[in-house]
Design an enzyme around this catalytic site. Structure first.
Site, short mmCIF file in Angstrom:
data_model
loop_
_atom_site.label_atom_id
_atom_site.label_comp_id
_atom_site.label_asym_id
_atom_site.label_seq_id
_atom_site.Cartn_x
_atom_site.Cartn_y
_atom_site.Cartn_z
CD GLU A 78 39.70 41.30 45.81
OE1 GLU A 78 39.59 42.52 45.95
OE2 GLU A 78 40.45 40.78 44.98
CD GLU A 125 39.74 39.44 41.36
OE1 GLU A 125 40.62 40.32 41.54
OE2 GLU A 125 38.56 39.58 41.68
O1 IFM Z 1 40.05 45.41 39.96
C1 IFM Z 1 40.22 44.72 41.17
C2 IFM Z 1 39.03 43.83 41.43
O2 IFM Z 1 37.87 44.55 41.49
C3 IFM Z 1 39.21 43.10 42.74
N1 IFM Z 1 40.50 42.47 42.83
C4 IFM Z 1 41.66 43.23 42.49
C5 IFM Z 1 41.48 43.88 41.13
C6 IFM Z 1 42.73 44.70 40.78
O3 IFM Z 1 42.95 45.71 41.70
#
Ligand code: IFM
Length: 440
Positions: free
Chosen positions: A167, A351
């Site tokens: 990210e 994710e």
């Molecule tokens: O927990 C985070 C993760 O570290 C990165 N992506 C989003 C998740 C939820 O906020």
């Protein structure tokens, strides 16, 4: 679940994701201090000033956690390696104990038939590097290349896939413009530098891994859908700009060798000198792209300085993070990414998941809301595949409840409940539903 594995192509992979600082227990095993340790110790940054010192104690309980992955019938485990655990000072000396830990972890996955999907950096910047400017300093791209080499010389022969950075928007914008993540800056010059260096760091890390002969290398970006607050041209422009610095900036850098013009109207004057010369490194070919997706935001114009907009409340049902549930956004991003940027490259949803105030009652956790959320989003993946978009896998965030950064331990994203006092793991209803859906 309303889907099963059989509804997807034979080679489609299901996985769950975690990250090192969020689960391991960073005070153990000789890891160096990270910028999150000091950020959390500063009042007002993190709920209850929680940090990742103990977290889920995955550092010791990893065999049990990998068993949970296997028993849920997952194919792939997406995990990350902590820079500060492997190189406590960020450069130079290697903490062999830290490297040995990841070595055992990868072997543990392979022994259980799980494919190891590694992310090198999920935000554990050693404080020594933060002292030297962190992602604002161009030198970080070489420090990161060095870290990549140390980790992948050891693990690179066994991981199934690898991505340099989780990210980049969070590393750049959330941490340097909004100040919600470490190092908690709110400065446009720091942001412009960090946004570019994180891209260059990605490219250098990729070069190192290719040099080691590694295959199946990608990038993982996060996406948020932007909806204008109303039909006015001002609101449309505001939402487009939000989409620009959140979503298009990184795709454009990776695939189009340039940053979007609307974003550069604001960031341009603050960019590092000569940044345009770095796109050869930034846009090296990838084997896949990972999309992390959770929600959308309603964007309203305001009279403030650039980017001159703010978030407005939305009408849709929300998770405990107060994030609207908007599965249509996942489909929109898969489609646009494929049509406009990746054009045939395999895509993974790396994710997706929701936070919920889950409670254990009689040894069970009824998280029907999460089951509904996952069903709705997986259906959008299915729709994308039907339209010919090459989505090759779906990872849920997260295997288990963990440290949710500035929200501390308050937000539970896991399929498995973790009692943060006893550290007991209790699979939730969503875990059992996923296990049944993925049975072979
Ligand atoms: O927990 C985070 C993760 O570290 C990165 N992506 C989003 C998740 C939820 O906020």
């Amino acid at each position: 679940m309303t889907f099963t594995r059989k509804d997807f192509p034979d080679d489609f992979l299901f996985g769950a994701a975690t990250s090192s600082y969020q689960i391991e227990g960073h005070a153990q095993g000789g890891a160096g201090l990270t910028e999150w340790d000091t950020f959390a110790r500063t009042p007002g940054n993190v709920l209850n000033a929680d940090d990742g010192a103990r977290a889920c104690d995955h550092y010791n309980r990893w065999p049990e956690d990998l068993d949970l992955m296997k028993e849920a019938n997952f194919d792939v485990y997406r995990f990350s390696t902590s820079w500060a655990r492997v190189m406590p000072e960020g450069t130079g000396a290697v903490n062999q104990e830290g490297l040995d830990f990841y070595d055992r972890l990868v072997d543990g996955m392979l022994e259980r038939g799980l494919k190891p999907a590694a992310t090198l950096y999920h935000w554990e910047l050693p404080v020594t590097l933060a002292d030297r400017g962190g992602w604002r300093n161009r030198e970080i791209t070489e420090w990161f290349a060095g870290f990549t080499e140390v980790v992948m010389k050891r693990l690179g022969d066994r991981v199934w896939s690898a991505a340099p950075i989780n990210e980049p928007w969070c590393v750049g914008w959330l941490s340097h413009f909004l100040g919600f993540h470490a190092p908690g800056l709110r400065d446009i010059r720091a942001t412009a530098h960090a946004m570019h260096h994180v891209m260059l760091g990605h490219g250098r890390s990729l070069e190192v891994m290719r040099g080691l002969g590694m295959k199946n290398l990608g990038a993982v970006c996060n996406f948020e859908y932007a909806t204008p607050v109303d039909d006015s041209p001002e609101a449309q422009k505001a939402a487009k700009l939000y989409d620009g610095y959140y979503n298009r900036f990184f795709l454009s850098g990776l695939f189009n060798r340039a940053y979007p013009a609307d974003v550069m109207e604001g960031l341009g004057p603050h960019m590092p000198k000569g940044y345009e010369k770095d796109f050869d490194i930034i846009s090296k070919p990838l084997d896949w792209l990972g999309l992390n997706y959770y929600t959308r935001k309603i964007i309203a114009p305001n009279d403030g300085p650039w980017p001159s907009h703010e978030e407005a409340p939305g009408p849709l049902p929300k998770t405990s993070m107060d994030w609207e549930i908007f599965p249509e956004g996942l489909h929109a991003f898969l489609k646009r990414t494929h049509d406009a940027y990746t054009r045939g490259l395999p895509l993974y949803v790396t994710e997706n998941g929701m936070a919920n105030y889950d409670k254990v009652s009689g040894g069970k956790v009824n998280d029907q809301a999460r089951i509904d959320y996952l069903n709705a989003h997986v259906a959008k993946v299915r729709q994308a595949i039907d339209e010919g978009i090459p989505v090759k896998g779906y990872f849920t965030w997260s295997l288990m409840d963990n440290y949710e950064w500035s929200r501390g331990y308050d937000q539970r994203f896991g399929l498995v409940h973790v009692d943060f006092s006893s550290l007991q793991r209790t699979p939730k209803a969503s875990y059992h539903a996923m296990k049944a859906a993925l049975a072979r």
